[in-house]
Enzyme design. Structure first.
Site, mmCIF file in Angstrom:
data_model
loop_
_atom_site.group_PDB
_atom_site.id
_atom_site.type_symbol
_atom_site.label_atom_id
_atom_site.label_comp_id
_atom_site.label_asym_id
_atom_site.label_seq_id
_atom_site.Cartn_x
_atom_site.Cartn_y
_atom_site.Cartn_z
ATOM 1 N NE ARG A 24 -1.947 -1.327 3.495
ATOM 2 C CZ ARG A 24 -2.323 -1.598 4.743
ATOM 3 N NH1 ARG A 24 -3.531 -1.314 5.130
ATOM 4 N NH2 ARG A 24 -1.485 -2.134 5.602
ATOM 5 C CE LYS A 131 3.253 -20.498 12.191
ATOM 6 N NZ LYS A 131 4.038 -19.351 12.671
ATOM 7 C CE LYS A 165 14.209 -22.921 13.005
ATOM 8 N NZ LYS A 165 14.905 -21.691 13.295
ATOM 9 C CD GLU A 199 9.578 -18.054 20.088
ATOM 10 O OE1 GLU A 199 10.158 -17.363 19.252
ATOM 11 O OE2 GLU A 199 8.343 -18.148 20.158
ATOM 12 C CG ASP A 218 2.819 -18.481 16.504
ATOM 13 O OD1 ASP A 218 2.847 -18.232 15.297
ATOM 14 O OD2 ASP A 218 3.692 -18.085 17.303
ATOM 15 C CG HIS A 223 7.206 -24.067 13.593
ATOM 16 N ND1 HIS A 223 7.162 -23.912 12.226
ATOM 17 C CD2 HIS A 223 7.199 -22.809 14.092
ATOM 18 C CE1 HIS A 223 7.125 -22.630 11.939
ATOM 19 N NE2 HIS A 223 7.137 -21.930 13.050
ATOM 20 C CE LYS A 321 5.685 -16.034 20.780
ATOM 21 N NZ LYS A 321 6.624 -16.119 19.664
HETATM 22 C C1 BG6 Z 1 7.242 -18.337 13.986
HETATM 23 C C2 BG6 Z 1 6.231 -17.972 15.034
HETATM 24 O O1 BG6 Z 1 6.707 -19.258 13.089
HETATM 25 O O2 BG6 Z 1 8.396 -18.882 14.601
HETATM 26 C C3 BG6 Z 1 6.839 -17.009 16.047
HETATM 27 O O3 BG6 Z 1 5.114 -17.352 14.412
HETATM 28 C C4 BG6 Z 1 8.135 -17.559 16.596
HETATM 29 O O4 BG6 Z 1 5.912 -16.757 17.098
HETATM 30 C C5 BG6 Z 1 9.048 -17.978 15.468
HETATM 31 O O5 BG6 Z 1 8.741 -16.531 17.363
HETATM 32 C C6 BG6 Z 1 10.291 -18.652 15.996
HETATM 33 O O6 BG6 Z 1 11.175 -18.990 14.952
HETATM 34 P P1 BG6 Z 1 12.677 -19.365 15.254
HETATM 35 O O7 BG6 Z 1 13.234 -19.754 13.935
HETATM 36 O O8 BG6 Z 1 13.313 -18.147 15.856
HETATM 37 O O9 BG6 Z 1 12.646 -20.501 16.227
#
Ligand code: BG6
Length: 470
Positions: A24, A131, A165, A199, A218, A223, A321
């Site tokens: 935009r 995603k 990865k 995290e 998420d 994952h 988190k």
């Molecule tokens: C993303 C999530 O897919 O992966 C995030 O939406 C998350 O919430 C992130 O922080 C983490 O990725 P990585 O590669 O840092 O483990």
């Protein structure tokens, strides 16, 4: 953007490669180029080289416009045609839709209506989707119907960046290139499997995306279930995409959360707490989060895999988190030796043997087992045998997105989940989400900087297990 630059820097992009932004903002090409430049300089993995940047810069364009504007999409079409002419890209395009799923239908119909994808006879067109692939089974199906109006399944690349990865791909190497591990990779020896993605960060500026979505949607749906599939699947006959997907699909189809969801799941929400020496805000105080939000920032589920290899072995998946540290790992925890011919006092510090695949950071693999403590007693204690990437290889690992973007351009699909895997992920998770939604209570609070709510520890204690402290 950094990944695109890294690919160029490694000589993996053709000289004619072009990058067109569509958004935009009322930007000219050079405004967009500056954003790319700054992102690259700050975040690229490889060294910044002016000559590589100059070459990339020649192919950078920007088309301002909104998704409802035919005129903007016509300009996109003209820009692509000009680039095709000028740089010899022959009409081959990958459309990277980094947009909220609610706009997919509109954007895809615009691409179609304005004939931007060409005839597809002598050229290729691919679409990359990030995603979340829907927020439940029904919406994932709807999304897939929309995408398949314009793109056939081999043209659709769903990005689950965990599959890009190095350490995740190494799980396949470990399992299928060696004889060492296979004998214990089953219910006869494995007590349980823990898949952790912790995290230390909070949600940062992502409340708009995260609130209402939560940790399970998420991260677990994509994952962590992909990691489970790679750990639990049978050996594919080859690494061809269809073979790999067949095996992943079979194992996901056999996976389910045991139906006593109160006993086998846990959810939490971080409250204010200390992290890295700083007092950080709780989730409900984060900007953009609704003050009575029930979104979970900690999610743990038990998954059982109903097949001969894994019957009776719980797979515990957890993500959160604001944990004490950032760590992703997959741990196979083995059963105790059936008999210990030592006095109990001498084996008090002996735990369960474990094979731990560390996805990040400190990438590597650890084997834990008991060894004799030097001395006159037969005291036995846990020790570790470590493989660390940096100790064995001089090359640093490419970022996941380098590998995945390159695979999109090459049309190489093994690392991209297909729609069926996405559906199976939702089939596993939907009942849990519905159960959590039906609860009248908030997710269990845990202080930021701790390993999660007591309910998560209780969930494993019911099975006689404990979470590892990575
Ligand atoms: C993303 C999530 O897919 O992966 C995030 O939406 C998350 O919430 C992130 O922080 C983490 O990725 P990585 O590669 O840092 O483990």
């Amino acid at each position: 953007m950094p990944a695109v630059y890294d690919l160029a820097n490694r000589g993996l992009l053709p000289p004619g490669f072009g990058l067109v932004g569509f958004a935009r903002r009322d930007w000219a090409d050079q405004d967009f180029a500056k954003v790319v430049h700054d992102a690259v300089k700050e975040n690229a993995r490889t060294r910044f080289r002016e000559e590589v940047w100059e070459q990339l810069l020649e192919g950078i364009r920007f088309v301002p416009g909104t998704f409802d504007s035919d005129e903007a999409f016509q300009r996109l079409r003209t820009t692509l045609e000009e680039l095709d002419q000028a740089r010899g890209t022959s009409g081959n395009h990958a459309f990277y839709l980094s947009i909220p799923p609610s706009y997919f239908e509109q954007v895809i119909s615009q691409l179609k209506r304005n004939a931007i994808t060409g005839d597809g006879e002598n050229t290729w067109n691919r679409v990359v989707i990030e995603k979340p692939f829907g927020h439940d089974l029904r919406s994932a199906r709807e999304l897939n119907n929309v995408v398949s109006q314009l793109f056939s399944p081999p043209e659709v690349f769903r990005i689950d960046h965990y599959l890009g990865k190095e350490t995740v791909q190494n799980m396949l190497a470990m399992r299928f290139a060696n004889e060492l591990f296979e004998p214990f990779w089953n219910r006869n020896y494995v007590s349980h499997v823990e898949i952790t993605m912790a995290e230390d960060i909070g949600i940062g500026g992502r409340a708009g995306y995260y609130d209402g979505i939560g940790a399970a949607r998420d991260v677990i749906q994509n994952h962590l279930l992909q990691l489970l599939a790679l750990v639990a699947m049978e050996e594919p006959t080859s690494f061809e995409a269809s073979q790999l997907r067949t095996e992943k699909t079979k194992v996901l189809a056999a996976a389910r959360v045991p139906s006593d969801y109160a006993a086998h799941t846990a959810r939490g929400q971080y409250a204010t707490g200390w992290q890295g020496g700083q007092l950080v805000r709780g989730y409900l105080e984060e900007d953009g989060v609704s003050p009575d939000s029930r979104t979970e920032t900690y999610a743990a589920i038990r998954v059982d895999v109903d097949n001969r290899r894994w019957a009776g072995v719980p797979f515990y998946l957890r993500t959160a988190k604001r944990m004490p540290r950032r760590v992703t790992e997959v741990a196979l925890v083995l059963k105790q030796a059936p008999h210990l011919p030592f006095p109990a006092t001498e084996t008090a510090a002996l735990g369960q043997n474990a094979l731990v695949m560390r996805v990040q950071p400190d990438e590597g693999v650890t084997l834990r087992f008991g060894a004799k403590v030097p001395g006159t007693q037969m005291e036995i204690r846990d020790v570790s045998m470590d493989f660390v990437y940096g100790g064995s290889f001089t090359e640093t690992s490419p970022e996941a997105y380098e590998r995945l973007i390159l695979d999109v351009l090459l049309g190489d699909p093994p690392l991209f989940p297909q729609h069926e895997e996405v559906e199976l992920g939702w089939k596993i998770l939907d009942p849990v989400l519905e159960y959590w939604d039906s609860l009248p209570t908030q997710p269990d609070p845990y202080a930021a900087g701790t390993w999660g709510p007591a309910s998560a520890a209780e969930m494993l204690a019911r099975d006689g297990n404990t979470w590892r402290r990575p």
